[in-house]
Design an enzyme around this catalytic site. Structure first.
Site, PDB file in Angstrom:
ATOM      1  N   ASP A   1      -6.849  -1.419  -4.893  1.00 53.59           N
ATOM      2  CA  ASP A   1      -7.974  -1.098  -4.020  1.00 53.59           C
ATOM      3  C   ASP A   1      -8.869  -0.044  -4.659  1.00 53.59           C
ATOM      4  O   ASP A   1     -10.098  -0.133  -4.602  1.00 53.59           O
ATOM      5  CB  ASP A   1      -7.482  -0.583  -2.669  1.00 53.59           C
TER       6      ASP A   1
ATOM      7  N   ASP B   1       0.854  -1.189   0.000  1.00 54.02           N
ATOM      8  CA  ASP B   1       0.000   0.000   0.000  1.00 54.02           C
ATOM      9  C   ASP B   1       0.885   1.231   0.000  1.00 54.02           C
ATOM     10  O   ASP B   1       1.989   1.216   0.557  1.00 54.02           O
ATOM     11  CB  ASP B   1      -0.905   0.012   1.233  1.00 54.02           C
TER      12      ASP B   1
END
Length: 166
Positions: free
Chosen positions: A132, A114
């Site tokens: 995402d 991330d």
């Protein structure tokens, strides 16, 4: 169905863009980078699921997540392949491409990379990635496409009902 090529290419494109962005993040984000008052780039690794739930649960959890996400991605991919409506196939491609990117991370590294840090002041949203974003965009689009498809039929039925009352 002519849009199979488009939705397949979009799936692969999302996967490739996600993996390229994660590669760049791992290579260049030793320190956080401020992009403005609401956004930073900050490297993180999520061994859990959404919002870090079940993080640190071990290898069984990792492979369970890979299997479950893979099963859902395969089911959605099958739906995408059979879908005649482009407005439904495209969001499915976004979801499948994003899910595939996160699956690849879990298989390769045991955690999802991330790097997008959205915040207001000191309140931070959990760090996320392009995969995402594609999943959320695809899911929202799919919901809107479903609602849009139903709205005209509902309006037509209401119109007919009103005409019969006259």
């Amino acid at each position: 169905m002519p849009h199979r090529t488009l939705s397949g290419a979009l799936t692969v494109g999302v996967l490739m863009a996600d993996q390229a962005a994660k590669l760049l993040a791992r290579a260049h984000l030793a320190e956080p980078v401020a992009l403005g008052p609401l956004l930073n780039l900050r490297l993180g690794f999520n061994t859990g699921v959404t919002f870090g739930l079940f993080a640190g649960a071990g290898d069984l959890s990792r492979w369970t997540l890979v299997a479950a996400t893979g099963a859902v991605a395969l089911w959605l991919g099958g739906w995408m392949w059979r879908e005649a409506r482009l407005a439904v196939a495209i969001p499915l491609a976004l979801i499948v491409g994003g899910a595939s990117g996160n699956i690849l991370d879990r298989v390769r590294a045991g955690a999802v990379t991330d790097f997008i840090d959205a915040h207001i002041g000191s309140a931070h949203w959990p760090t996320f990635n392009l995969a995402d974003s594609a999943i959320v965009l695809g899911a929202a689009w799919l919901i809107l496409a479903s609602a849009w498809r139903r709205a005209p039929a509902t309006s037509r039925a209401a119109l007919r009902s009103n005409q019969h009352r006259r």
